[in-house]
Design a protein around this motif. Structure first.
Motif, PDB file in Angstrom:
ATOM      1  N   GLN A  39       0.827  -1.205   0.000  1.00 51.53           N
ATOM      2  CA  GLN A  39       0.000   0.000   0.000  1.00 51.53           C
ATOM      3  C   GLN A  39       0.860   1.253   0.000  1.00 51.53           C
ATOM      4  N   ALA A  40       1.955   1.220   0.746  1.00 50.07           N
ATOM      5  CA  ALA A  40       2.859   2.373   0.788  1.00 50.07           C
ATOM      6  C   ALA A  40       3.530   2.572  -0.567  1.00 50.07           C
ATOM      7  N   ALA A  41       3.829   1.475  -1.272  1.00 52.19           N
ATOM      8  CA  ALA A  41       4.448   1.593  -2.599  1.00 52.19           C
ATOM      9  C   ALA A  41       3.457   2.158  -3.608  1.00 52.19           C
ATOM     10  N   LYS A  42       2.182   1.811  -3.468  1.00 53.25           N
ATOM     11  CA  LYS A  42       1.153   2.338  -4.369  1.00 53.25           C
ATOM     12  C   LYS A  42       0.891   3.813  -4.118  1.00 53.25           C
ATOM     13  N   ASN A  43       0.904   4.200  -2.879  1.00 50.11           N
ATOM     14  CA  ASN A  43       0.601   5.576  -2.477  1.00 50.11           C
ATOM     15  C   ASN A  43       1.787   6.154  -1.719  1.00 50.11           C
TER      16      ASN A  43
END
Length: 131
Positions: free
Chosen positions: A99-103
């Motif tokens: 999720q952190a990589a996506k956002n």
């Protein structure tokens, strides 16, 4: 009065904690059964005892010290911790990383530290005094 309680209960942290406690209690029963029915007898075979509850009994006078049940409790705890880590913590960490990589988080500009501000003030005063 009930409004504050309702807001407290509706917070994600409380609900997550409640779910964790319920799942942990249910899972502990499974792990305890595995430890009692499989691991204890295996270790008991190694030490010529029926199970860990009857192994490592030290008698001093009238007192009996049962180290086997303590070892069984430690094994049970480690088994629960191991399963909780691999079943819950590790997948959640991977999910959060995805999720952190996506956002990607937007870095906010950092303010200068007190020391940096004092150095700037000192340099400005020196410059004004020199003029």
């Amino acid at each position: 009065m009930f409004k504050g309680f309702k807001e407290f209960i509706a917070q994600g942290n409380v609900i997550d904690l409640a779910v964790a406690v319920v799942i942990g209690a249910a899972f502990t029963a499974i792990v305890n059964t595995i430890v009692e029915q499989l691991i204890n007898p295996l270790i008991g075979l190694l030490f010529k005892a029926e199970n860990l509850d009857k192994a490592f009994i030290v008698t001093v006078g009238d007192a009996k010290f049962g180290f086997g049940p303590v070892i069984a409790a430690v094994i049970s705890f480690l088994a629960v911790a191991l399963v909780v880590y691999f079943a819950f913590v590790l997948p959640m960490n991977k999910y959060k990383a995805r999720q952190a990589a996506k956002n990607p988080a937007v870095e906010e500009p950092t303010l200068p530290s007190e020391q940096e501000l004092l150095i700037e003030i000192r340099d400005a005063l020196r410059k004004n005094n020199a003029s």
